[in-house]
Design an enzyme around this catalytic site. Structure first.
Site, short mmCIF file in Angstrom:
data_model
loop_
_atom_site.label_atom_id
_atom_site.label_comp_id
_atom_site.label_asym_id
_atom_site.label_seq_id
_atom_site.Cartn_x
_atom_site.Cartn_y
_atom_site.Cartn_z
CB SER A 103 21.09 -11.15 -19.46
OG SER A 103 19.91 -11.88 -19.21
CG ASP A 108 16.08 -6.05 -14.73
OD1 ASP A 108 15.75 -7.24 -14.53
OD2 ASP A 108 16.89 -5.72 -15.62
CG HIS A 165 18.09 -9.71 -15.59
ND1 HIS A 165 17.74 -8.63 -16.36
CD2 HIS A 165 18.52 -10.68 -16.42
CE1 HIS A 165 17.97 -8.93 -17.64
NE2 HIS A 165 18.44 -10.16 -17.70
#
Ligand SMILES: *[C@@H]1O[C@H](CO)[C@@H](O)[C@H](O)[C@H]1NC(C)=O
Ligand SMILES: *[C@@H]1O[C@H](CO)[C@@H](O)[C@H](O)[C@H]1NC(C)=O
Ligand SMILES: *[C@@H]1O[C@H](CO)[C@@H](O)[C@H](O)[C@H]1NC(C)=O
Ligand SMILES: *[C@@H]1O[C@H](CO)[C@@H](O)[C@H](O)[C@H]1NC(C)=O
Ligand SMILES: *[C@@H]1O[C@H](CO)[C@@H](O)[C@H](O)[C@H]1NC(C)=O
Ligand SMILES: *[C@@H]1O[C@H](CO)[C@@H](O)[C@H](O)[C@H]1NC(C)=O
Ligand SMILES: *[C@@H]1O[C@H](CO)[C@@H](O)[C@H](O)[C@H]1NC(C)=O
Ligand SMILES: *[C@@H]1O[C@H](CO)[C@@H](O)[C@H](O)[C@H]1NC(C)=O
Length: 369
Positions: A45, A333, A336
């Site tokens: 990610s 978040d 991340h």
């Protein structure tokens, strides 16, 4: 940035550009005038730009607000960020791009533009995945493992050689950058199960990385820009398990423990495989440096998006909390980094001089190598 295009690369470029002109439009005008050195991106990610949106049963998705709130038109794209992610900021600084090349799975959707676009690079990264092919499947249903990402690259290689011919295709691939950012999810998954000792786990992870790197090398990759595992124990979700918000020790210890064998592996490969070149970014040190000396950041502990509650942090979603001053947060978040943080990191990776952060050369030197 100075470049020293080889005559050979010019030939490749010429052929490639002609095809680009005839099949599709060129995404950036810079790219049209520069020798083309496509970038291929692999990982999780930290560098996924929308792959997971194309996976039916995948629950690791960033395709909803407030993801992308600072991206073009405030649109969620699948990036696990408020704006650009590390893939975007790195390729932008390397030159020739305004953002990451598109996801392979997005390119597949349009066969008439596919051939033109792959010559400009491809992003294979999938949020939640790992070096081990099982990583991420349990929590997220379906993700694209690194092994599958490399299989997809093998397809792309076939398509490129079909367009340019065997030897020009080979030259194009050898001149390209291969950016890898992966390993965090393997460590998280290990922490939930502890199937073996930490030593065996790290040895296995290193041996697995070796297999992937050798496979990419066999397919023609030469210039590897590798990003190590960041201090995942310091992300807001990990801190939420401590009553005082401290970093979690075990994930950080494993992240540190993985760095040295990874460096040793890359050194070994560069001395045994002809033409193998690399640059290793130390994401651990880069992030810790910001946490310890948060110049420019007001908050290096909590998530900008998602409410911090007694139970932990709620997901980043519409109707929940999102901070107004996003550039002042290290974390976007619960997991991340923010766009502001990855911009700083990219600067260090691409142009940095400090071996604490990038070694033995930086990404811009690797690109020109
Ligand atoms: C997706 O989930 C459905 C229902 O759980 C299942 O029937 C299907 O086989 C899954 N598809 C894939 C590609 O895993
Ligand atoms: C597919 O690509 C072609 C050529 O770039 C473009 O004209 C067309 O609009 C695209 N189709 C879709 C569905 O995006
Ligand atoms: C790319 O290669 C794959 C595998 O060989 C093939 O199935 C596919 O048709 C090719 N795509 C294009 C657009 O040529
Ligand atoms: C790593 O461990 C897994 C699970 O035990 C095993 O399947 C795999 O073969 C190991 N990989 C290497 C490279 O040793
Ligand atoms: C690298 O090579 C050295 C010397 O041959 C060896 O001791 C070491 O285990 C290797 N490291 C890795 C990660 O392969
Ligand atoms: C940077 O990383 C290396 C390797 O993990 C470590 O030995 C070193 O102490 C780190 N330095 C700083 C300042 O964090
Ligand atoms: C999140 O926090 C904000 C401000 O602290 C509050 O106004 C909002 O109601 C909370 N939202 C949810 C979904 O808990
Ligand atoms: C890093 O990049 C800059 C800019 O390209 C270059 O001047 C410098 O020498 C590089 N440093 C290293 C250690 O490669």
């Amino acid at each position: 940035m100075a470049m020293k295009p080889l005559t050979i690369q010019k030939t490749v470029l010429l052929t490639a550009c002609l095809i680009l002109f005839s099949v599709s439009t060129i995404p950036t005008n810079k790219a049209a005038s520069k020798p083309m050195q496509p970038v291929f991106i692999f990982g999780d990610s930290t560098v996924d730009v929308g792959t997971n949106n194309h996976l039916k049963n995948c629950t690791a998705r960033a395709n909803h607000p407030y993801y992308g709130i600072d991206y073009l038109q405030s649109k969620p794209t699948g990036r696990f960020s408020n704006g650009q992610n590390a893939a975007d900021t790195i390729v932008t600084l390397l030159g020739g791009y305004k953002h990451s090349p598109p996801p392979f799975l997005a390119l597949l959707k349009n066969s008439s533009s596919f051939t033109g676009k792959i010559l400009h690079g491809v992003n294979f990264a999938s949020g939640g995945c790992g070096l081990d092919k099982e990583t991420g499947k349990d929590p997220y249903g379906v993700v694209v493992s690194l092994e599958e990402q490399i299989q997809q690259f093998a397809t792309v290689k076939g398509n490129i050689t079909a367009i340019l011919g065997e030897s020009n295709g080979q030259l194009l691939l050898q001149g390209s950058m291969y950016i890898m950012s992966i390993g965090s999810n393997d460590i998280m998954s290990y922490i939930f199960t502890h199937p073996v000792t930490p030593e065996l786990f790290i040895a296995n992870l290193t041996a697995t990385y070796a297999i992937h790197l050798k496979n990419l090398y066999s397919l023609g990759a030469r210039k590897f820009g590798v990003i190590s595992v960041p201090p995942i124990g310091c992300c807001p979700i990990a801190r939420s398990f401590s009553p005082v918000g401290d970093c979690a020790k075990e994930p950080n210890d494993l992240a540190i423990a993985f760095y040295t064998p990874l460096e040793s592996l890359l050194k070994n490969l560069s001395s045994t495989l002809e033409g193998f070149k690399y640059s290793l970014g130390n994401a651990y040190n880069m992030t810790m440096n910001i946490i310890e000396k948060p110049i420019g950041f007001k908050d290096v502990k909590t998530a900008c998006c998602g409410n911090h509650t007694q139970q932990g942090i709620s997901d980043c979603k519409k109707g929940g909390y999102v901070c107004p001053n996003r550039d002042e947060y290290l974390f976007w978040d619960a997991y991340h980094p923010s766009q502001a943080a990855v911009k700083l990191a990219a600067r260090e990776l691409v142009f940095g001089e400090d071996p604490k952060f990038v070694t033995p050369i930086n990404f811009s030197t690797l690109k020109r190598a």
